[in-house]
Design a protein around this motif. Structure first.
Motif, PDB file in Angstrom:
ATOM      1  N   GLY A 197      40.263  31.170  38.035  1.00 42.33           N
ATOM      2  CA  GLY A 197      39.433  31.504  39.185  1.00 42.33           C
ATOM      3  C   GLY A 197      39.564  30.456  40.276  1.00 42.33           C
ATOM      4  O   GLY A 197      39.407  29.265  40.021  1.00 42.33           O
TER       5      GLY A 197
ATOM      6  N   ARG B  81      42.876  34.422  40.433  1.00 41.75           N
ATOM      7  CA  ARG B  81      41.909  35.366  40.989  1.00 41.75           C
ATOM      8  C   ARG B  81      40.934  34.623  41.891  1.00 41.75           C
ATOM      9  O   ARG B  81      40.328  33.629  41.479  1.00 41.75           O
ATOM     10  CB  ARG B  81      41.118  36.054  39.874  1.00 41.75           C
ATOM     11  CG  ARG B  81      41.983  36.813  38.881  1.00 41.75           C
ATOM     12  CD  ARG B  81      41.138  37.524  37.842  1.00 41.75           C
ATOM     13  NE  ARG B  81      41.959  38.231  36.871  1.00 41.75           N
ATOM     14  CZ  ARG B  81      41.474  39.038  35.926  1.00 41.75           C
ATOM     15  NH1 ARG B  81      40.152  39.214  35.828  1.00 41.75           N
ATOM     16  NH2 ARG B  81      42.284  39.644  35.082  1.00 41.75           N
ATOM     17  N   GLU B  82      40.761  35.105  43.106  1.00 43.02           N
ATOM     18  CA  GLU B  82      39.763  34.515  43.990  1.00 43.02           C
ATOM     19  C   GLU B  82      38.369  34.907  43.508  1.00 43.02           C
ATOM     20  O   GLU B  82      38.133  36.058  43.119  1.00 43.02           O
ATOM     21  CB  GLU B  82      39.972  34.985  45.427  1.00 43.02           C
ATOM     22  CG  GLU B  82      41.242  34.449  46.057  1.00 43.02           C
ATOM     23  CD  GLU B  82      41.346  34.796  47.533  1.00 43.02           C
ATOM     24  OE1 GLU B  82      40.539  35.631  48.020  1.00 43.02           O
ATOM     25  OE2 GLU B  82      42.229  34.237  48.209  1.00 43.02           O
ATOM     26  N   VAL B  83      37.459  33.924  43.517  1.00 49.31           N
ATOM     27  CA  VAL B  83      36.091  34.183  43.072  1.00 49.31           C
ATOM     28  C   VAL B  83      35.117  33.567  44.074  1.00 49.31           C
ATOM     29  O   VAL B  83      35.448  32.629  44.798  1.00 49.31           O
ATOM     30  CB  VAL B  83      35.816  33.595  41.670  1.00 49.31           C
ATOM     31  CG1 VAL B  83      36.696  34.251  40.623  1.00 49.31           C
ATOM     32  CG2 VAL B  83      35.998  32.085  41.660  1.00 49.31           C
ATOM     33  N   THR B  84      33.927  34.108  44.091  1.00 45.52           N
ATOM     34  CA  THR B  84      32.836  33.555  44.891  1.00 45.52           C
ATOM     35  C   THR B  84      31.830  32.916  43.948  1.00 45.52           C
ATOM     36  O   THR B  84      31.433  33.532  42.951  1.00 45.52           O
ATOM     37  CB  THR B  84      32.145  34.657  45.715  1.00 45.52           C
ATOM     38  OG1 THR B  84      33.103  35.248  46.594  1.00 45.52           O
ATOM     39  CG2 THR B  84      30.995  34.074  46.529  1.00 45.52           C
TER      40      THR B  84
ATOM     41  N   ALA C 151      30.740  33.680  38.289  1.00 48.75           N
ATOM     42  CA  ALA C 151      32.128  33.473  38.711  1.00 48.75           C
ATOM     43  C   ALA C 151      33.056  33.327  37.510  1.00 48.75           C
ATOM     44  O   ALA C 151      34.213  33.757  37.545  1.00 48.75           O
ATOM     45  CB  ALA C 151      32.217  32.242  39.607  1.00 48.75           C
TER      46      ALA C 151
ATOM     47  N   ASP D  45      34.650  36.663  34.696  1.00 52.55           N
ATOM     48  CA  ASP D  45      35.895  37.430  34.709  1.00 52.55           C
ATOM     49  C   ASP D  45      37.139  36.552  34.673  1.00 52.55           C
ATOM     50  O   ASP D  45      38.254  37.044  34.865  1.00 52.55           O
ATOM     51  CB  ASP D  45      35.948  38.321  35.957  1.00 52.55           C
ATOM     52  CG  ASP D  45      34.937  39.456  35.890  1.00 52.55           C
ATOM     53  OD1 ASP D  45      34.703  39.971  34.782  1.00 52.55           O
ATOM     54  OD2 ASP D  45      34.380  39.804  36.942  1.00 52.55           O
TER      55      ASP D  45
END
Length: 470
Positions: free
Chosen positions: A258, A291-294, A378, A381
């Motif tokens: 992430g 994967r980009e995450v917030t 976050a 996943d």
């Protein structure tokens, strides 16, 4: 040992290599410990406050034990230094404070006892930021710790002496403590590996505490294998055996990494930004799934940490002074450095603006759980998060009060804990591993963050990442 370079080459084989050589009889613990003591005594980086006078005697005892009955444990005969906020029987313990310069405890901290039970030899107490409350290790009583890559720069903190001593190959490994980044920051800016375990993973009895809830003990080592070896020994085998670490970057195939995105993660020194991107690409090239995450509420992690830790630190200093017969904080202020004195005075005295009880309780009961939910969501996943460890490489010692960052002057303390303090606030494990060197020759680290008790996962992935460097 005939030269500094020969000593560095020796220590360069790391804890695992040195332990094997001692066990196999190729090197005595006495030789190794004596060499480390000599290197520390000649050290121009000011990494140690006190050296252990009986370390050679302990090494000789271990050599006899090896000859007669075999090794004591996995760290048999290996020299290790510990930050000077761990109590050590018969060795002065100062916490980096001038007012404690004459204190010699009669018991070992629990982590120190575990190290010696595993066969390690404590050779010294490393220099640090006074009372662990800062990130520069510019100590007003014992002098600043200097960065091995540029002695005009800070070694980070608060475990700066531990980071510098390992990176300079004075000792093969050292213990630090981490309340808001104090293991990870010096590891990053000195070019070492720093592991912050899950809260309560390692015992804190005998540590001079800064916070009731954020403090952890953690190792600083030259590579991930050594970090795994120390954690395996310190946890009694609960974490991954170093022999089970990956031997190939292919172990990263399919691993979900992430990458936090948003404005909060963007205010980095250009070289930190470059090396973080390159680290992410190394993961991707090895087959990891980026994967980009917030991360919701990440931006309030540090301010929440300061709100909680500041009054706790004052209470813990007051308790320490009472236990040591030093009277009140007010009676000792003249012997305390200006930055730590300012911290204490923020909560005490006629001009204080103490943290209100209702704000402290709200932070503990509402804000901390919200930050934790943000990070765990976050992480739901992905396997780990990948962030810079610090927004900047090591800063000049001349800028430890106010630093230059992206064209403006800022306070180094909140700047350097930007990506580390929030992790401490919620108690998750994290590891800083070297990512590369800036154009000015300064090391930069990246941080992997995992879920509770995911130290083994972090160590496996960090080792696989290490192998991508070739």
């Amino acid at each position: 040992m005939s030269s500094v370079s020969e000593h560095a080459d020796l220590i360069g084989s790391g804890v695992a290599g040195l332990a094997a050589r001692v066990r196999d009889g190729g090197l005595s613990s006495r030789q190794l410990v004596s060499a480390c003591l000599e290197a520390a005594a000649q050290d121009e980086l000011n990494t140690h406050i006190t050296l252990a006078e009986d370390a050679v005697k302990r090494a000789e005892e271990l050599d006899r034990h090896l000859a007669e009955r075999g090794p004591v444990g996995p760290l048999h005969g290996v020299p290790i230094s510990v930050k000077d906020n761990y109590t050590t029987s018969g060795i002065r313990t100062t916490g980096g404070m001038g007012v404690l310069r004459d204190w010699t405890p009669d018991t070992d901290a629990a982590v120190v006892q575990r190290l010696t039970d595993a066969g390690a030899v404590v050779v010294g107490k490393t220099n640090m930021h006074e009372y662990s409350f800062g990130i520069t290790s510019d100590n007003p009583h014992f002098g600043p710790v200097r960065n091995p890559h540029d002695p005009t720069r800070s070694a980070g903190g608060s475990s700066g002496g531990s980071g510098a001593a390992v990176a300079a190959r004075i000792v093969p490994a050292a213990m630090g403590t981490d309340t808001g980044g104090s293991v990870r920051i010096p590891a990053s800016v000195c070019g070492a590996v720093g592991l912050k375990p899950t809260r309560d993973r390692l015992p804190l009895e005998g540590v001079l505490r800064v916070s009731f809830g954020f403090d952890v003990a953690g190792p600083i080592t030259r590579d991930v294998t050594d970090a795994a070896l120390l954690m395996h020994a310190l946890t009694g085998g609960e974490t991954v055996d170093p022999d089970a670490l990956p031997a190939d970057p292919a172990a990263l195939r399919g691993v979900r990494i992430g990458i936090p995105v948003g404005d909060y993660w963007a205010d980095n020194h250009p070289e930190v930004e470059r090396l973080h991107r390159e680290a992410a690409q190394r993961f991707a090239d090895a087959g990891a799934d980026l994967r980009e995450v917030t991360v919701e509420h990440a931006e309030i992690g540090s301010e929440t940490g300061f709100l909680i830790a500041t009054p706790e630190a004052v209470a813990l200093v007051a308790e320490l002074f009472r236990e040591r017969g030093l009277g009140s904080i007010e009676q000792q202020l003249d012997g305390i450095g200006p930055d730590v004195a300012a911290l204490l005075l923020s909560q005490l005295g006629p001009d204080a603006a103490p943290v209100p009880a209702h704000e402290y309780l709200a932070a503990m009961s509402e804000t901390v759980p919200a930050i934790r939910r943000g990070y765990l969501t976050a992480l739901s996943d992905v396997d780990v998060l990948l962030t810079p460890t610090t927004p900047s490489p090591a800063i000049p010692l001349a800028q430890t009060g106010l630093m230059e960052h992206n064209g403006r002057q800022v306070d180094p303390f909140p700047t350097f804990v930007r990506y580390t303090f929030g992790i401490s606030v919620i108690g998750l494990p994290a590891i800083s591993v070297p990512a590369g060197i800036t154009s000015d020759g300064l090391p930069v680290g990246v941080q992997l963050v995992g879920t509770n008790h995911a130290e083994s996962t972090l160590l496996r992935l960090a080792r696989a990442f290490e192998l991508t460097a070739g």
